[in-house]
Enzyme design. Structure first.
Site, PDB file in Angstrom:
ATOM      1  CD  GLU A 184      10.763  69.559 -17.595  1.00 26.46           C
ATOM      2  OE1 GLU A 184      11.051  68.797 -18.542  1.00 26.46           O
ATOM      3  OE2 GLU A 184      11.032  70.761 -17.585  1.00 26.46           O
TER       4      GLU A 184
ATOM      5  CE1 TYR B   6      14.151  70.696 -24.428  1.00 31.03           C
ATOM      6  CE2 TYR B   6      13.932  68.861 -22.911  1.00 31.03           C
ATOM      7  CZ  TYR B   6      14.518  70.061 -23.264  1.00 31.03           C
ATOM      8  OH  TYR B   6      15.474  70.621 -22.452  1.00 31.03           O
TER       9      TYR B   6
END
Lengths: 403, 336
Positions: free
Chosen positions: A383, A138
């Site tokens: 994150e 990702y």
């Protein structure tokens, strides 16, 4: 009323993961500590993992299956299973866990947006051979755009039925070894977030290559790569969600929706690392000063251990709540951010206290707790940093303006 | 199976406590504090609503509700007025009612107070403060049992105690006569559970109310051209308060389901630390205005400080948690 118990199914999953973690993840993590390098692609851990046949969804907190139309109603439980798995695997070794074959963080946007053909090719076929470990990745963060995702500078320009992609990414987990990567780029910089789209880029595509493998404070066993795209040509069919992906669907929104799923898991991982350090220190304390009378210093250290335990246990509940809301189909952005704010700090404190309890031995690698301390710091950063989570909450609770 | 749903019964009770608090307690809160008590009409309504006997067995006129449900009602009542529940019910009433002598007191709702002490106190001794006007009895929870004292002399405290003033404030002399054991060590642990949950629920309600008031204020108050809530320093403090409160609340809720004494002790510590911090930050958020009687936050801060001193406070709970830290089971223990 809160039900914080595990039913037989979750209990079984936990036992299975525990055995796997103890036998394979922890030793692999310590291997990496000795070499100072990420686990190589031919590390035995990966083929063992492939033969065990774990579902990938379990690792990302996905895996919920809706009942077929007309069939009996099936309670979704994938997120709760995922949060338990996240904590348990991190307890044994989060770096090794992140290096396990599978779609990795790329699985989230794939599950949310990929076309049936894309899912078939990149989620099923890419990982069908248990003897051939494969990874997905990702790629969102760029050297000049971390927390401020909207500022990504990677570009995608249309050229007939292809797109030409240029840009640079960093902090990409398993980026250098990945068979494919979900690459976020802008098709029109003047449109800001609305111009973002995600593309699937395959390993070996001309112009696409890793630039470096980062040396990090912790999570040594996990590969963190820099990537570059120089005039990379990809076909329309490799735009995530297909070429008709509408404005606002394919880029920023997907990136953000993914966070609601992954942030509770990341917070749960932090709890797992904190729990590992805590138990190690508690075991030592039991042996070293478990018998009365205790010195004042020992009592103070036990008090710190109790403090760490109550914060870890409380953090776990918020992680579970955020996961529960995914399973019951309720919005969980607030809980996800709260868990992400609280758990890493609670875990970091637990690891630090664990080092204190172990004294000077706590600083050595064999003691494990110093590794936990190094590993867990990143959970307050990736994150979405703790500060970004606070902005997310401030927008929801205080109408804090978008910058 | 892990779940965070709320039952209809919980929702109904919470809603009726919230409504009673907002309609009958919140408005005249300052008057009750000034008067050091509540008018008989409010007391009667409180009793009629059943808030004083929620966890008592039906045979004693109660609703026999589990502590986990009752705690949510206490929280809502304390949000409107932190003194109310302590003044109009007997905290620990369910534990009290399990002994013969205590049952008579509970049935008659005689005013009194429960304190927690580490060691037995021989002879006559004084308690500097209990949040009760004219207590007729004192129950003392020791590690090895509970003693009921009925030969007590109370004098109203002159001056302004820190908080919970509407509950009344007395200095009590406990004589060495008419003291009888009414519970053993195992039962004493259950008393502690009920008392700690009560105090924690009240602190949580009061702190939530303070944080909510501060949030609204900060969204309306303008400084440097924008609402002060939109200055990042304050915005982060407000969302941190919300996060800490929600997490402490989950810890308390989970502990009240399990009723494990160490889990309760840990939740009590976490809630106390959080509530004290949030109350202070809420006053801070209002700046000088927060210091005035014009806003409720200064009162929430004082009341929480007083609640935090009851039943041995967080120090006793932390000690219990520390004493047990080497023997409690691991988190995520799997059953084989």
């Amino acid at each position: 009323m809160i039900d914080a118990t595990l039913d037989a199914g979750l209990n079984n999953v936990l036992q299975m993961l525990r055995a796997f973690g103890q036998r394979h993840l922890r030793p692999a993590g310590m291997d990496a500590e000795r070499t100072g390098e990420p686990l190589p692609v031919d590390h035995p851990l990966f083929s063992v993992f492939g033969r065990l046949g774990f579902r990938f969804g379990m690792m990302e907190g996905g895996g919920s299956k809706s009942a077929d139309k007309g069939g009996p109603k099936v309670e979704k439980r994938g997120a709760r299973m995922g949060i338990l798995a996240a904590e348990e695997l991190a307890y044994w070794d989060q770096g090794s866990c992140m290096s396990l074959p599978g779609p990795g963080l790329g699985g989230g946007p794939m599950a949310l947006l990929a076309t049936p053909d894309q899912k078939k090719k990149y989620l099923k076929e890419a990982f069908k051979d248990p003897d051939k470990p494969a990874w997905g990745a990702y790629a969102l963060t760029e050297p000049a755009a971390g927390s401020d995702v909207a500022r990504i500078r990677s570009t995608a320009k249309q050229d007939g039925d292809h797109w030409i992609i240029n840009g640079e990414k960093m902090f990409i987990t398993n980026g250098a070894r990945a068979e494919w990567v979900v690459w976020f780029a802008t098709i029109d910089p003047s449109k800001g977030r609305a111009g973002h789209r995600a593309f699937i880029i395959e390993k070996g595509t001309p112009g696409y290559r890793p630039t470096r493998i980062e040396k990090k404070m912790g999570l040594t066993s996990s590969e963190t790569a820099g990537l570059v795209c120089e005039d990379v040509r990809v076909h329309n069919s490799q735009m995530l969600g297909g070429h008709d992906t509408k404005e606002g669907e394919g880029g920023f929104k997907v990136a953000m929706a993914t966070f609601d799923l992954t942030r509770p898991m990341v917070a749960g991982m932090a709890v797992g690392i904190g729990r590992c350090a805590w138990e190690r220190a508690r075991d030592l304390a039991k042996d070293a000063f478990g018998k009365k009378p205790r010195s004042t210093k020992e009592i103070i250290l036990l008090d710190r251990l109790a403090h760490a335990r109550r914060k870890l246990d409380a953090a776990r509940l918020m992680c579970w709540k955020a996961a529960y809301k995914i399973d019951v189909g309720e919005p969980n952005t607030i809980e996800a951010s709260m868990a992400k704010i609280y758990a890493p700090r609670a875990a970091m404190e637990a690891c630090s206290i664990a080092i204190d309890v172990m004294g000077l031995a706590g600083i050595t690698t064999d003691a494990l707790v110093e590794k936990c301390y190094r590993d867990v710091k990143i959970f307050d950063i990736f994150e979405g940093t703790g500060e970004v989570q606070r902005i997310v909450l401030a927008r929801r609770m205080l109408d804090f303006p978008s910058i | 199976m892990i779940a965070f749903g709320v039952t209809e019964e919980e929702q109904l009770l919470e809603e009726s406590a919230r409504r009673f608090g907002d309609d009958r307690l919140r408005g005249p809160e300052r008057d009750h504090e000034h008067d050091r008590g509540y008018p008989s009409a409010i007391r009667a309504e409180f009793a009629e609503m059943g808030f004083g006997a929620m966890s008592l067995p039906e045979a004693m006129g109660g609703a026999d509700l589990p502590l986990a449900v009752v705690a949510r009602a206490w929280e809502k009542l304390a949000a409107a007025d932190p003194s109310a529940a302590i003044a109009m019910t007997i905290p620990g009433i369910t534990a009290l009612s399990r002994s013969r002598a205590g049952a008579e007191i509970a049935k008659a709702r005689k005013p009194g107070a429960i304190i927690v002490a580490d060691e037995r106190k021989p002879g006559t001794f004084e308690i500097p403060w209990v949040p009760c006007a004219n207590p007729e009895w004192i129950a003392i929870v020791y590690p090895d049992g509970v003693e009921l004292a009925t030969d007590v002399t109370a004098t109203a405290i002159v001056g302004s105690p820190c908080g919970l003033r509407a509950a009344g404030a007395s200095k009590v002399t406990v004589k060495d006569t008419k003291r009888e054991p009414i519970a053993d060590a195992a039962e004493a642990a259950k008393w502690l559970v009920e008392l700690r949950v009560f105090a924690a629920a009240c602190m949580l309600g009061a702190a939530r109310d303070a944080a909510s008031y501060a949030r609204k204020y900060c969204m309306e108050r303008i400084a440097f051209g924008k609402p002060i809530a939109h200055h990042q320093g304050l915005a982060f403090a407000l969302v941190d308060a919300a996060t800490d409160l929600d997490i402490a609340s989950l810890a308390l809720a989970a502990a009240t389901v399990n009723l494990d004494p160490i889990e309760i002790a840990n939740a009590h510590v976490l809630v106390t630390e959080t509530a004290l911090q949030v109350a202070d930050r809420s006053v801070q958020a209002l700046g000088g205005h927060g210091y005035l009687f014009d806003h409720p936050v200064e009162k929430r801060m004082r009341d929480i400080r007083a609640l935090a001193s009851l039943y041995g406070g967080a120090a006793a709970s932390a000690r219990d948690a520390t004493d047990a830290v080497l023997t409690i089971p691991n988190a995520m223990e799997v059953s084989k």
